[in-house]
Design a protein around this motif. Structure first.
Motif: not given
Length: 134
Positions: A113-134
């Motif tokens: 999905x594009x919930x965290x953006x895509x390509x050059x504009x992807x969220x830098x906190x994507x992995x931290x956010x996923x970790x927190x959600x899990x």
């Protein structure tokens, strides 16, 4: 799952009340409770639920971008310098990509999905956010 929700309402309320109370918010809450039970029974489904949550209700609903050059999107000319509104939630519910796109389904195959953006504009906190959600 809908059959089991109707059964649950039938047990909780008198038959004439069940139909009156089975409105959308109540169904969503009942579905959420059932999903929590599914994840407690099988924690391997938690990452699927996280990804489906981000697809279904992304943290950012829209983004603005500026076209750096003249282009065309879906047959519509876009001159350089045009501001484009990217609707993330709409993209994540595109029926061309997702079957039954407006249904929250943690068993849906993860497609990206594009919930965290895509390509050059992807969220830098994507992995931290996923970790927190899990």
């Amino acid at each position: 799952m809908l059959a089991s929700l109707k059964e649950m309402f039938a047990e909780l309320f008198a038959p004439d009340e069940a139909a009156a109370r089975a409105d959308e918010p109540t169904l969503q809450l009942a579905t959420a409770v059932m999903l929590v039970e599914v994840m407690r029974a099988d924690p391997s489904k938690i990452p699927l639920a996280v990804e489906e949550s981000l697809r279904f209700e992304p943290p950012v609903l829209f983004l603005f971008r500026t076209a750096t050059g003249a282009t065309e999107i879906a047959g519509c000319p876009l001159p350089a310098g045009s501001v484009v509104n990217l609707c993330v939630q709409s993209a994540n519910r595109d029926p061309a990509r997702w079957s039954d796109a407006d249904t929250f389904d943690i068993l849906r195959p993860v497609k990206g999905h594009v919930g965290f953006g895509q390509g050059n504009h992807i969220c830098l906190g994507i992995h931290f956010a996923r970790m927190e959600l899990r």
